[in-house]
Design a protein around this motif. Structure first.
Motif, PDB file in Angstrom:
ATOM      1  N   SER A 172      -1.850 -77.547 -25.903  1.00 29.99           N
ATOM      2  CA  SER A 172      -1.310 -78.606 -25.276  1.00 29.99           C
ATOM      3  C   SER A 172      -0.824 -79.868 -25.916  1.00 29.99           C
ATOM      4  O   SER A 172       0.184 -80.178 -25.471  1.00 29.99           O
ATOM      5  CB  SER A 172      -2.126 -78.965 -23.951  1.00 29.99           C
ATOM      6  OG  SER A 172      -3.034 -79.495 -24.164  1.00 29.99           O
ATOM      7  N   THR A 183      -6.489 -76.651 -24.850  1.00 30.34           N
ATOM      8  CA  THR A 183      -6.881 -76.508 -23.466  1.00 30.34           C
ATOM      9  C   THR A 183      -7.109 -75.155 -22.999  1.00 30.34           C
ATOM     10  O   THR A 183      -6.388 -74.285 -23.514  1.00 30.34           O
ATOM     11  CB  THR A 183      -5.482 -76.794 -22.557  1.00 30.34           C
ATOM     12  OG1 THR A 183      -4.946 -78.268 -22.770  1.00 30.34           O
ATOM     13  CG2 THR A 183      -5.565 -77.149 -21.086  1.00 30.34           C
ATOM     14  N   ILE A 222      -7.165 -75.416 -15.218  1.00 30.76           N
ATOM     15  CA  ILE A 222      -7.909 -75.890 -16.493  1.00 30.76           C
ATOM     16  C   ILE A 222      -9.199 -75.615 -16.332  1.00 30.76           C
ATOM     17  O   ILE A 222      -9.941 -76.181 -15.525  1.00 30.76           O
ATOM     18  CB  ILE A 222      -7.215 -77.114 -16.861  1.00 30.76           C
ATOM     19  CG1 ILE A 222      -5.615 -77.167 -17.129  1.00 30.76           C
ATOM     20  CG2 ILE A 222      -8.027 -77.697 -17.950  1.00 30.76           C
ATOM     21  CD1 ILE A 222      -5.180 -78.574 -17.284  1.00 30.76           C
ATOM     22  N   ALA A 226      -7.834 -81.377 -19.873  1.00 32.68           N
ATOM     23  CA  ALA A 226      -6.729 -81.042 -20.639  1.00 32.68           C
ATOM     24  C   ALA A 226      -6.728 -81.542 -22.258  1.00 32.68           C
ATOM     25  O   ALA A 226      -7.219 -82.907 -22.398  1.00 32.68           O
ATOM     26  CB  ALA A 226      -5.589 -81.580 -20.063  1.00 32.68           C
TER      27      ALA A 226
END
Length: 379
Positions: A172, A183, A222, A226
């Motif tokens: 990410s 992530t 997620i 993150a």
């Protein structure tokens, strides 16, 4: 130091050993390996009914609350039967990531399903260019509003062909090989844009290459935070490496036992070849190689159990020894059995192939030797 198992651990070991002995003989395993999925869902439900799928999970999720020792005794017995069912992929990797980094909602939804055997999972982390570097990731996860959009490809995903849910390591932010910026994303295996290509590895397990083309999932899916996936996946992989070493130990023990028995029955010059002193020396060497792995495995498990400061170095050393001694043991087993040692009709070759696969999973001996040297000798 006390290396005796508790009563519960002894019962767990005996339970798996009985299953392997009574229900997982070599012919049965060959039939499972030849099936489309390369596993038996009936056996998987048996694992659930016997409580094996609950062992590493917290009691708050309906688990047994077991630790590294409990996992070790199970994996060693699985190794003796070269069991194909995806305990590593679903319980230790997919389930381990959920337990360490999953949200309360993710854990409440999926861990009970893993325990009851209704959810098969997979961890998609490896890419074509990454080899043994788990942080070398090109697959991207871009935020668009309240969604993540995944694009990329993962290869050699253990249990990827049969999994209901995937945890995907995607980038990410940051550079391609950075630890930061990874992530972990929970993705339904049947989501739009997910395409799986299944194939069989030399040890009989079915894996998959998985492509993600504009796959959209909620940001809420997620696993962990993150960009901080490495902190979640690294300890889970460390524990998986120790579990694989336990499986390898079970395989090495079987190779030694079967080879020793063969040398007592195979005759040359009208005497058993086991009476030849040179072969006796070689059998002693393979027994010592097995004992060395066993001792270092116990050390690694103790480090994990106590969250020791020397855990990383110990696990790297263990992987090096499993690679080195495993090759010695299966090489001698094949040679002493003669040409039939590597044929599909004899189980010796199948044990050897599984050891080869274990040695390449999460890095081979050379990779872990380099990592060990960095820890021990770098300034």
């Amino acid at each position: 130091m006390n290396f005796e198992f508790t009563e519960e651990q002894g019962m767990l070991r005996d339970s798996v050993a009985r299953f392997v002995q009574d229900s997982y003989d070599f012919d049965t395993r060959c039939k499972i390996a030849a099936s489309d999925e390369g596993m038996s869902r009936e056996n998987w439900q048996t694992f659930a009914e016997l409580g094996w799928l609950s062992v590493p999970f917290a009691e708050s999720h309906g688990g047994f609350g077991g630790g590294p020792v409990d996992t070790m005794v199970m994996m060693e017995e699985f190794g003796k039967g070269i069991v194909l069912e995806p305990y590593l992929a679903t319980v230790l990797l997919f389930g381990g990531l959920l337990q360490r980094g999953g949200s309360v909602e993710q854990q409440a939804e999926l861990i009970p399903r893993i325990i009851e055997g209704s959810c098969l999972g997979a961890f998609a982390y490896l890419e074509r260019q990454s080899r043994h570097a788990i942080t070398d990731i090109k697959t991207t996860a871009a935020v668009e509003g309240d969604q993540l959009v995944l694009n990329g490809e993962k290869v050699v995903v253990f249990n990827g062909a049969s999994a209901d849910q995937l945890i995907v390591a995607a980038r990410s932010s940051g550079e391609q090989s950075d630890e930061d910026g990874i992530t972990l994303v929970l993705v339904p295996a049947d989501a739009a844009g997910v395409e799986r290509t299944a194939y069989r590895m030399m040890d009989g397990q079915v894996v998959a290459n998985i492509t993600f083309t504009d796959v959209r999932v909620p940001v809420a899916d997620i696993v962990g935070e993150a960009g901080e996936g490495y902190a979640v996946m690294s300890p889970v992989i460390t524990r998986a490496n120790v579990a694989l070493a336990a499986e390898a130990l079970g395989i090495m023990g079987q190779l030694n036992a079967k080879t020793l028995e063969y040398t007592k029955t195979r005759k040359q010059f009208d005497v058993p070849i086991g009476s030849f002193q040179a072969l006796q020396h070689r059998m002693v060497d393979t027994f010592m190689a097995y004992e060395q792995v066993k001792s270092l495995l116990y050390r690694a498990v103790c480090e994990l159990d106590g969250e020791g400061d020397d855990t990383a170095a110990c696990v790297h050393a263990l992987k090096v020894l499993v690679d080195r001694n495993g090759k010695k043991i299966f090489g001698e087993a094949i040679q002493l059995h003669g040409g039939m040692g590597i044929t599909d009709e004899l189980d010796i070759g199948h044990y050897a192939k599984r050891l080869m696969m274990i040695n390449t999973t999460f890095g081979n001996g050379d990779y872990h030797q380099a990592k060990f040297n960095e820890l021990r000798y770098s300034a």
